[in-house]
Scaffold this motif. Sequence first.
Motif, PDB file in Angstrom:
ATOM      1  N   ALA A 218      -5.459  49.076  98.688  1.00  0.00           N
ATOM      2  CA  ALA A 218      -5.657  48.275  97.475  1.00  0.00           C
ATOM      3  C   ALA A 218      -4.530  47.266  97.282  1.00  0.00           C
ATOM      4  O   ALA A 218      -4.722  46.239  96.627  1.00  0.00           O
ATOM      5  CB  ALA A 218      -5.760  49.182  96.250  1.00  0.00           C
ATOM      6  N   GLY A 219      -3.372  47.565  97.866  1.00  0.00           N
ATOM      7  CA  GLY A 219      -2.263  46.613  97.759  1.00  0.00           C
ATOM      8  C   GLY A 219      -2.624  45.236  98.289  1.00  0.00           C
ATOM      9  O   GLY A 219      -2.184  44.214  97.742  1.00  0.00           O
ATOM     10  N   SER A 220      -3.430  45.201  99.355  1.00  0.00           N
ATOM     11  CA  SER A 220      -3.815  43.898  99.915  1.00  0.00           C
ATOM     12  C   SER A 220      -4.703  43.127  98.942  1.00  0.00           C
ATOM     13  O   SER A 220      -4.648  41.891  98.894  1.00  0.00           O
ATOM     14  CB  SER A 220      -4.538  44.101 101.248  1.00  0.00           C
ATOM     15  OG  SER A 220      -5.755  44.802 101.069  1.00  0.00           O
ATOM     16  N   SER A 221      -5.506  43.844  98.169  1.00  0.00           N
ATOM     17  CA  SER A 221      -6.372  43.167  97.192  1.00  0.00           C
ATOM     18  C   SER A 221      -5.571  42.644  96.007  1.00  0.00           C
ATOM     19  O   SER A 221      -5.782  41.527  95.539  1.00  0.00           O
ATOM     20  CB  SER A 221      -7.455  44.131  96.710  1.00  0.00           C
ATOM     21  OG  SER A 221      -8.274  44.544  97.777  1.00  0.00           O
ATOM     22  N   PHE A 222      -4.633  43.462  95.499  1.00  0.00           N
ATOM     23  CA  PHE A 222      -3.761  42.973  94.427  1.00  0.00           C
ATOM     24  C   PHE A 222      -2.962  41.763  94.904  1.00  0.00           C
ATOM     25  O   PHE A 222      -2.809  40.777  94.189  1.00  0.00           O
ATOM     26  CB  PHE A 222      -2.809  44.079  93.971  1.00  0.00           C
ATOM     27  CG  PHE A 222      -3.414  45.027  92.983  1.00  0.00           C
ATOM     28  CD1 PHE A 222      -3.913  44.572  91.782  1.00  0.00           C
ATOM     29  CD2 PHE A 222      -3.493  46.385  93.259  1.00  0.00           C
ATOM     30  CE1 PHE A 222      -4.480  45.446  90.857  1.00  0.00           C
ATOM     31  CE2 PHE A 222      -4.056  47.275  92.347  1.00  0.00           C
ATOM     32  CZ  PHE A 222      -4.550  46.806  91.153  1.00  0.00           C
TER      33      PHE A 222
ATOM     34  N   SER B 105      -1.848  36.227  94.675  1.00  0.00           N
ATOM     35  CA  SER B 105      -1.428  35.076  95.489  1.00  0.00           C
ATOM     36  C   SER B 105      -2.340  33.875  95.292  1.00  0.00           C
ATOM     37  O   SER B 105      -1.868  32.728  95.276  1.00  0.00           O
ATOM     38  CB  SER B 105      -1.400  35.467  96.970  1.00  0.00           C
ATOM     39  OG  SER B 105      -0.431  36.455  97.210  1.00  0.00           O
ATOM     40  N   SER B 106      -3.649  34.121  95.148  1.00  0.00           N
ATOM     41  CA  SER B 106      -4.566  32.994  94.967  1.00  0.00           C
ATOM     42  C   SER B 106      -4.281  32.252  93.661  1.00  0.00           C
ATOM     43  O   SER B 106      -4.358  31.014  93.606  1.00  0.00           O
ATOM     44  CB  SER B 106      -6.013  33.477  95.010  1.00  0.00           C
ATOM     45  OG  SER B 106      -6.266  34.387  93.959  1.00  0.00           O
ATOM     46  N   LEU B 107      -3.938  32.992  92.608  1.00  0.00           N
ATOM     47  CA  LEU B 107      -3.622  32.347  91.331  1.00  0.00           C
ATOM     48  C   LEU B 107      -2.280  31.633  91.390  1.00  0.00           C
ATOM     49  O   LEU B 107      -2.133  30.511  90.894  1.00  0.00           O
ATOM     50  CB  LEU B 107      -3.612  33.393  90.213  1.00  0.00           C
ATOM     51  CG  LEU B 107      -4.953  34.061  89.906  1.00  0.00           C
ATOM     52  CD1 LEU B 107      -4.772  35.141  88.850  1.00  0.00           C
ATOM     53  CD2 LEU B 107      -5.988  33.037  89.438  1.00  0.00           C
ATOM     54  N   ILE B 108      -1.289  32.281  92.026  1.00  0.00           N
ATOM     55  CA  ILE B 108       0.044  31.659  92.143  1.00  0.00           C
ATOM     56  C   ILE B 108      -0.024  30.418  93.022  1.00  0.00           C
ATOM     57  O   ILE B 108       0.534  29.362  92.686  1.00  0.00           O
ATOM     58  CB  ILE B 108       1.050  32.675  92.714  1.00  0.00           C
ATOM     59  CG1 ILE B 108       1.241  33.836  91.738  1.00  0.00           C
ATOM     60  CG2 ILE B 108       2.389  32.005  93.010  1.00  0.00           C
ATOM     61  CD1 ILE B 108       2.056  34.983  92.313  1.00  0.00           C
TER      62      ILE B 108
ATOM     63  N   PHE C  63      -8.928  41.425  92.620  1.00  0.00           N
ATOM     64  CA  PHE C  63      -8.463  42.467  91.701  1.00  0.00           C
ATOM     65  C   PHE C  63      -9.498  43.598  91.582  1.00  0.00           C
ATOM     66  O   PHE C  63      -9.136  44.773  91.522  1.00  0.00           O
ATOM     67  CB  PHE C  63      -8.171  41.870  90.327  1.00  0.00           C
ATOM     68  CG  PHE C  63      -6.914  41.042  90.277  1.00  0.00           C
ATOM     69  CD1 PHE C  63      -5.706  41.569  90.727  1.00  0.00           C
ATOM     70  CD2 PHE C  63      -6.933  39.749  89.789  1.00  0.00           C
ATOM     71  CE1 PHE C  63      -4.545  40.809  90.683  1.00  0.00           C
ATOM     72  CE2 PHE C  63      -5.779  38.982  89.746  1.00  0.00           C
ATOM     73  CZ  PHE C  63      -4.581  39.515  90.199  1.00  0.00           C
ATOM     74  N   SER C  64     -10.770  43.225  91.547  1.00  0.00           N
ATOM     75  CA  SER C  64     -11.821  44.234  91.494  1.00  0.00           C
ATOM     76  C   SER C  64     -11.828  45.069  92.775  1.00  0.00           C
ATOM     77  O   SER C  64     -12.083  46.279  92.738  1.00  0.00           O
ATOM     78  CB  SER C  64     -13.179  43.566  91.290  1.00  0.00           C
ATOM     79  OG  SER C  64     -14.215  44.522  91.227  1.00  0.00           O
ATOM     80  N   ALA C  65     -11.547  44.422  93.920  1.00  0.00           N
ATOM     81  CA  ALA C  65     -11.493  45.149  95.193  1.00  0.00           C
ATOM     82  C   ALA C  65     -10.389  46.195  95.181  1.00  0.00           C
ATOM     83  O   ALA C  65     -10.553  47.290  95.739  1.00  0.00           O
ATOM     84  CB  ALA C  65     -11.279  44.161  96.344  1.00  0.00           C
ATOM     85  N   ALA C  66      -9.260  45.874  94.557  1.00  0.00           N
ATOM     86  CA  ALA C  66      -8.172  46.845  94.473  1.00  0.00           C
ATOM     87  C   ALA C  66      -8.609  48.085  93.698  1.00  0.00           C
ATOM     88  O   ALA C  66      -8.349  49.225  94.104  1.00  0.00           O
ATOM     89  CB  ALA C  66      -6.948  46.206  93.804  1.00  0.00           C
ATOM     90  N   CYS C  67      -9.297  47.853  92.582  1.00  0.00           N
ATOM     91  CA  CYS C  67      -9.806  48.990  91.803  1.00  0.00           C
ATOM     92  C   CYS C  67     -10.881  49.745  92.570  1.00  0.00           C
ATOM     93  O   CYS C  67     -10.933  50.981  92.564  1.00  0.00           O
ATOM     94  CB  CYS C  67     -10.364  48.497  90.471  1.00  0.00           C
ATOM     95  SG  CYS C  67      -9.161  47.650  89.413  1.00  0.00           S
ATOM     96  N   GLY C  68     -11.756  48.990  93.264  1.00  0.00           N
ATOM     97  CA  GLY C  68     -12.844  49.612  93.999  1.00  0.00           C
ATOM     98  C   GLY C  68     -12.365  50.458  95.152  1.00  0.00           C
ATOM     99  O   GLY C  68     -12.896  51.548  95.401  1.00  0.00           O
TER     100      GLY C  68
END
Length: 314
Positions: A53-57, A62-65, A172-177
């Motif tokens: 999940a770290g890769s999803s967070f 990163s996309s927003l930054i 972010f949803s992928a990290a939760c998923g």
Amino acid sequence: MITAAFCTELWQFFLTQGILQGLCIGLILPVAMAFPSQWFRKKRGLVTGIVIAGSSFGGGASSLIAQQMLSRLGLRYTLVFFAFYHLFLMTCAVFMLKNRPHPLSACYTKAKIVWFDTTLFRKPIFWSVAMAVFFTVFGYLPPYFYIQLYTMDKLPDLDPSLYAVPAAVMNFSAACGRTAIGMLADRIGVCNAFFLAVFFSGCMQLLLWNFANSFAVIIVFSILVGFSGAAFLSMTSVIGGKLFGVKNLATLSGVLMMFNMPGNAAGSPLVGAIFSASGGWHAPICFSGLSAVIGAVTILYARFKKEPRIFAIY
């Protein structure tokens, strides 16, 4: 990423961000995926889901930054920032890893290291898992690569700052998923969870993305497909440990990850080619969604070969 910051020709970006970056990720990912299985057995799916999940967070943040930095600093300084940012994080990660080799591994037995277990290729169960991964990747990446372009095409009057939001939401949803479905895999079985997550992701592409014409529906799609579609990546090593044992699991994970390569390399370009040839979004979305559905169905051979009961935990 440092070398990419000073690229001036397109072929140089292919070399630095394509070949070199791909090699680096290929060296890192199998190790990261195999480590949790060395330490956990009962909650292996949950722990692996948390790790991946770290890769999803990271992707979501990163996309927003990057969206803000590119508009203010330009490409070169954005890449330089991310290069040193990654250097710091990866250095910390290296010192956090602790190996726990299998008692029968070469670390203890001093036996010759098995770099490539050819006996795997004679097992139909292995090919069931490998082909499931192969097809799933073709339906996993297109939403991430094309959701921003899709939003721009469908909603041209939208505030430009919002175009990157669906991709960030998806990450972010992928990290939760990955965490939640990893927990589900511990309760209902990793093969069952793999099938349900990937099949649901394919259905969401076919039934929801095909008809997403408003920003709200696009966000709902991003949440659902991110939550379900990305979980297969964290379950790959768990399935390997379940079906073939944890001995040489990093090697096995690497072998299974090889079947990601066609989808990673050609999946999104193929979807782009289908989009250009068809002149619309329905054909490429159907290709992506059907690929995920086929990947989900393909894992069923290994599932029922190992455990024929329909409602068994496996």
